[in-house]
Design an enzyme around this catalytic site. Structure first.
Site, short mmCIF file in Angstrom:
data_model
loop_
_atom_site.label_atom_id
_atom_site.label_comp_id
_atom_site.label_asym_id
_atom_site.label_seq_id
_atom_site.Cartn_x
_atom_site.Cartn_y
_atom_site.Cartn_z
CG LEU A 71 -2.10 -0.87 1.34
CD1 LEU A 71 -2.85 -0.59 2.64
CD2 LEU A 71 -3.03 -0.71 0.15
CG ASP A 72 0.46 4.21 -3.00
OD1 ASP A 72 1.24 3.35 -3.44
OD2 ASP A 72 -0.42 4.77 -3.69
NE ARG A 73 6.61 6.76 5.09
CZ ARG A 73 7.89 6.71 5.40
NH1 ARG A 73 8.80 6.62 4.45
NH2 ARG A 73 8.28 6.74 6.66
#
Length: 240
Positions: A71-73
């Site tokens: 997942l994106d940060r």
């Protein structure tokens, strides 16, 4: 369920574990955490989970943990890890074949033209900018991107969408929603007017459903909502 992590140096860390067995573990990631190590050098969630498993089961040596997706940060929500090599191989195949069904919730600053529908674009990834660009037609180096959405909540200034990915592309939800005039709240990279105070974007990996790669049982788990008043206010009351 919430699980206290292990003792690391002289303090405890708390991690939200939503499912765990001998082959897989699913946790709810907080915004700001990275799933796997990168050039920042920040400790990734994968190492945190390893430390938790090592302490809980009193493992003397290294702990095996396979990263099967990311997942994106700045995104919140569910991340699945493999605890065995058998599960890792099978989960990798399941993700590649679309057998892992994920549901996302996104708070957007403007409602879409229709209350539900399908978005179809061609995305080009810019590695240097770490950003994708959406086109209405196929262009060189582009990858097809499709998703379905529906409106499930309204606030005074924002709209909550439920999103199902039909393809898996870099920043796909963020890019496609922005392309139709619905940038995600806090997502400056894709056109939001202002950032969220905590640096997050209002995108949540809410639900994950699949057939267990080893036991063949049906797994269906849900992430808790972020600890933020807007999420609590805008979410459907039956699904908080």
């Amino acid at each position: 369920m919430s699980a206290p992590l292990c003792l690391k140096a002289d303090y405890y860390v708390v991690m939200e574990v939503v499912y765990e067995d001998n082959h897989i573990i699913i946790v709810s990631k907080r915004s700001g955490e990275i799933v796997q190590g990168d050039k920042t050098g920040d400790e990734p969630l994968s190492e945190t989970v390893k430390a938790y498993l090592k302490a809980k089961y009193q493992k003397p040596g290294n702990v095996f943990l396979g990263v099967v997706h990311r997942l994106d940060r700045p995104v919140w929500g569910l991340v699945c890890f493999a605890r065995t090599s058998k599960a890792l191989e099978r989960l990798n195949r399941m993700f590649a074949q679309g057998d892992i069904h994920k549901t996302y919730w996104a708070i957007v600053s403007a409602p879409p033209a229709e209350p539900e529908g399908e978005l179809h674009h061609w995305l080009v990834r810019n590695e240097k900018q770490n950003k994708s660009y959406a086109y209405d037609r196929e262009v060189p180096h582009a990858k097809e991107a499709r998703l379905r959405y529906r409106v499930i909540g309204h606030g005074e200034r924002y709209t909550l969408l439920e999103v199902h990915l039909l393809t898996g592309r870099h920043h796909q939800i963020r890019c496609q929603l922005a392309a139709v005039g619905c940038p995600i709240k806090g997502d400056l990279k894709y056109g939001a007017r202002r950032s969220n105070p905590d640096g997050s974007i209002s995108l949540l990996s809410r639900r994950m459903a699949f057939v267990h790669p080893v036991s063949k049982e049906q797994i269906d788990v849900t992430s808790p909502l972020p600890d933020d008043r807007l999420w609590q206010e805008i979410a459907p009351k039956s699904q908080e």
